[in-house]
Write an enzyme that holds these catalytic residues in place. Structure first.
Site, PDB file in Angstrom:
ATOM      1  N   ARG A   1       0.929  -1.044   0.011  1.00 27.85           N
ATOM      2  CA  ARG A   1      -0.077   0.024   0.102  1.00 27.85           C
ATOM      3  C   ARG A   1       0.869   1.048   0.129  1.00 27.85           C
ATOM      4  O   ARG A   1       1.915   1.258   0.636  1.00 27.85           O
ATOM      5  CB  ARG A   1      -0.584  -0.267   1.310  1.00 27.85           C
ATOM      6  CG  ARG A   1      -1.952  -0.299   1.216  1.00 27.85           C
ATOM      7  CD  ARG A   1      -2.835  -0.646   2.547  1.00 27.85           C
ATOM      8  NE  ARG A   1      -3.663  -1.633   2.386  1.00 27.85           N
ATOM      9  CZ  ARG A   1      -4.746  -1.253   1.528  1.00 27.85           C
ATOM     10  NH1 ARG A   1      -5.141  -0.260   1.161  1.00 27.85           N
ATOM     11  NH2 ARG A   1      -5.489  -2.256   1.225  1.00 27.85           N
TER      12      ARG A   1
ATOM     13  N   HIS B   1      12.530  -2.482  -1.571  1.00 28.43           N
ATOM     14  CA  HIS B   1      11.929  -2.835  -2.733  1.00 28.43           C
ATOM     15  C   HIS B   1      12.772  -3.663  -3.488  1.00 28.43           C
ATOM     16  O   HIS B   1      14.033  -3.546  -3.658  1.00 28.43           O
ATOM     17  CB  HIS B   1      12.061  -1.408  -3.362  1.00 28.43           C
ATOM     18  CG  HIS B   1      11.374  -1.411  -4.850  1.00 28.43           C
ATOM     19  ND1 HIS B   1      10.027  -1.622  -4.937  1.00 28.43           N
ATOM     20  CD2 HIS B   1      11.883  -1.490  -6.139  1.00 28.43           C
ATOM     21  CE1 HIS B   1       9.744  -1.576  -6.206  1.00 28.43           C
ATOM     22  NE2 HIS B   1      10.837  -1.444  -7.018  1.00 28.43           N
TER      23      HIS B   1
END
Ligand code: GAR
Length: 204
Positions: free
Chosen positions: A93, A111
């Site tokens: 999110r 990431h």
């Protein structure tokens, strides 16, 4: 050294959460995960937390009238457990202003690509499809963009000719499990300083 209180937000499998919990349990980092929050009631991350004896809380956005209201509840849980650093670990999110205001430069994300390349979903697959020779992973502080905050650590892996996207993702994940606990370690030791876009690592 007292242990830094870490709260982890996770939406899925939770292998990065596991890496941080393991590093903590093994005494490798002066930090402890005190609460795990998921936006998904069936996230395996919740089970990993419970197995480690750590409080696992589900906060589902659907139960709230707005993103702000949802994040206020997340913040309430984090504060209840005295969280000093928030780690997003497969938290799918975008973080909004409520969380950012309470944890400025105190919230990290991992990431699966070498940012600023391939932000967003499926960074490993994006890199593989693009045909890069190297990819990797990035731990960064969270700001109001998507995967845009100041970079703390990166690790590089090669893309081999015979790789499938899954092979590359597995090679990257192995590195994620190394650099995420290390970024938490540096933060916990007060060795990270954000100067504009850059993160300085203070030498011992
Ligand atoms: C990890 O590969 C993480 O880098 C990625 O989701 C996976 C979560 O795995 N995050 C993102 O793509 C964020 N944009 P995990 O639940 O096993 O830690």
């Amino acid at each position: 050294m007292s242990l830094l209180k870490v709260g982890v937000l996770a939406s899925g499998r939770g292998s990065n959460l596991q890496a941080i919990m393991d590093a903590s349990r093994e005494g490798k980092i002066p930090a402890e995960v005190v609460v795990v929050i998921s936006d998904q009631g069936d996230a395996y991350a919740l089970e990993r937390a419970r197995s480690a004896g750590i409080t696992a809380v589900v906060v589902e956005p659907a139960g709230f009238p707005s993103r702000e209201a949802y994040e206020e509840q997340v913040v309430a849980v984090l504060q209840k457990y005295g969280v000093e650093l928030v780690c997003l670990a497969g938290y799918m999110r975008l973080v909004g202003r409520v969380l950012l205001k309470v944890y400025p430069n105190k919230m990290m994300n991992i990431h699966p690509a070498l940012l600023p390349a391939f932000p967003g979903l499926h960074g490993q697959q994006q890199a593989w499809e693009y045909g890069v020779r190297y990819s990797g992973c990035t731990v960064h502080f969270v700001d109001d963009g998507m995967d845009t905050g100041p970079i703390i650590l990166q690790a590089v892996v090669p893309v081999l000719p015979e790789d499938t996207g899954d092979d590359l993702a597995a090679r990257i994940l192995e590195q994620e499990h190394i650099i995420y606990p290390e970024a938490v370690n540096l933060f916990a030791r007060g060795r990270l300083e954000v100067v504009g876009r850059k993160v300085m690592i203070i030498q011992n």
